[in-house]
Design a protein around this motif. Structure first.
Motif, PDB file in Angstrom:
ATOM      1  N   THR A   1       0.849  -1.182   0.000  1.00  0.00           N
ATOM      2  CA  THR A   1       0.000   0.000   0.000  1.00  0.00           C
ATOM      3  C   THR A   1       0.889   1.239   0.000  1.00  0.00           C
ATOM      4  O   THR A   1       1.904   1.280   0.684  1.00  0.00           O
ATOM      5  CB  THR A   1      -0.917  -0.009   1.227  1.00  0.00           C
TER       6      THR A   1
ATOM      7  N   ASP B   1      -1.043  -1.519  -4.089  1.00  0.00           N
ATOM      8  CA  ASP B   1      -2.390  -1.766  -3.595  1.00  0.00           C
ATOM      9  C   ASP B   1      -3.102  -0.435  -3.360  1.00  0.00           C
ATOM     10  O   ASP B   1      -2.445   0.583  -3.170  1.00  0.00           O
ATOM     11  CB  ASP B   1      -2.256  -2.492  -2.246  1.00  0.00           C
ATOM     12  N   ASP B   2      -4.425  -0.452  -3.370  1.00  0.00           N
ATOM     13  CA  ASP B   2      -5.216   0.741  -3.056  1.00  0.00           C
ATOM     14  C   ASP B   2      -4.782   1.926  -3.900  1.00  0.00           C
ATOM     15  O   ASP B   2      -4.757   3.074  -3.430  1.00  0.00           O
ATOM     16  CB  ASP B   2      -5.084   1.123  -1.565  1.00  0.00           C
TER      17      ASP B   2
END
Ligand code: C2E
Ligand code: CA
Ligand code: CA
Ligand code: CA
Length: 277
Positions: free
Chosen positions: A151, A179-180
């Motif tokens: 992330t 991620d994200d």
């Protein structure tokens, strides 16, 4: 007025003491959980939106607490990060996920890539690269079938040491996903500095997709997809919950999807039934 303020203060203080007692109890239990191996992994498939084949899955940890039952990672990963327990937990996750994927490869699902979430604090360990390399040797999983999901966080881009570790992992053959994507502060700076293979569009953007074509979120999704394409990266949409979202993403050439609409995260044996379909 003063009296009142004082009262409020002591209520607050009492609350803080109670709160920290709870956290200390949780921390003790988390230490025990690490010793007693009270964790389990669920796996959520990643589906190629064109062929509808399973191309990989993501390992998602749960704490199988002896009294409280299944506890979500959102409830204990932050504490694990604060206390440093994340290093031991993360190593368990990596070993377990690699072992499972090797098992799947051996039974014939040989193209499955396994994605493992990694906290930025795990990257701070100076020996993380050797740890992962020896785990791969131990489990005999080909590094190409391991992807690390990280992330974005602001602090990370500035720490050269952590970036170097990512390049070392990459050189070993492991893939790297952000991620994200889109929810952090320095997404674009990241892309420039890190050896990234995959962008995962956060569920936050997917939620509004397919409802009205011109919502800001769907335009962002389009932009992330074309950014990924022009940089030659894979793009994964997470949190797909409806047919409309799925259609929209397919139409806009998103490669891979993940979400309850396609399949929930499942224990290994249940996922095997899904493979067989
Ligand atoms: P994440 O990496 O962004 O994972 C996606 C989360 O969304 C997962 O929650 C997944 O179960 C859930 N999800 C998947 N599809 C859908 C959907 O269609 N709708 C909705 N509402 N949710 C969906 P989960 O398993 O509770 O994990 C939460 C977070 O905990 C993860 O977010 C990840 O940041 C962290 N986490 C999970 N496992 C690990 C781990 O082994 N290590 C570390 N460091 N973090 C982990
Ligand atoms: Ca993830
Ligand atoms: Ca997410
Ligand atoms: Ca996350």
């Amino acid at each position: 007025v003063k009296e009142n303020g004082k009262d409020n203060y002591s209520i607050y203080e009492g609350y803080m003491i109670e709160k920290s007692a709870n956290i200390m109890e949780l921390e003790l239990e988390l230490r025990k959980a690490v010793e007693n191996q009270e964790f389990i992994l669920y796996y959520q498939p990643k589906i190629d939106l064109n062929t509808e084949e399973i191309v990989g899955c993501e390992a998602l940890i749960r704490w199988d607490h002896p009294r409280r039952g299944i506890i979500s990672p959102e409830k204990f990963i932050p504490l694990a990060e604060e206390t440093g327990l994340i290093n031991q937990i993360g190593e368990w996750v990596l070993r377990e996920a690699c072992k499972q994927n090797k098992k799947w490869h051996d039974t014939g699902w040989s193209d499955i890539q396994m994605a493992v979430n990694m906290s930025v604090s795990q990257l701070k360990q100076s020996n993380i690269v050797t740890t992962i390399e020896s785990l791969l040797i131990e489990t005999q999983l080909d590094p190409r079938f391991l992807e690390i999901e990280i992330t974005e966080s602001i602090s990370m881009v500035t720490e050269e040491e952590k970036i170097k570790q990512l390049f070392d992992l990459k050189e070993f053959g492991i893939s790297l996903a952000i991620d994200d994507f889109g929810t952090g502060y320095s997404s674009l700076k990241y892309l420039n500095k890190l050896p990234v293979d995959t962008l995962k569009i956060d569920k936050y953007f997917i939620d509004e997709v397919g409802m009205s074509t011109y919502s800001t979120s769907s335009l962002m999704v389009n932009a992330i997809i074309s950014l990924a394409k022009s940089l030659n990266l894979k793009v994964v949409a997470e949190g797909i919950e409806t047919q409309e979202q799925m259609k929209y993403l397919k139409k806009h050439q998103c490669d891979i999807g993940q979400g309850y609409f396609l399949c929930k995260p499942l224990p290994a044996d249940e996922l095997e039934k899904f493979f067989k379909r």
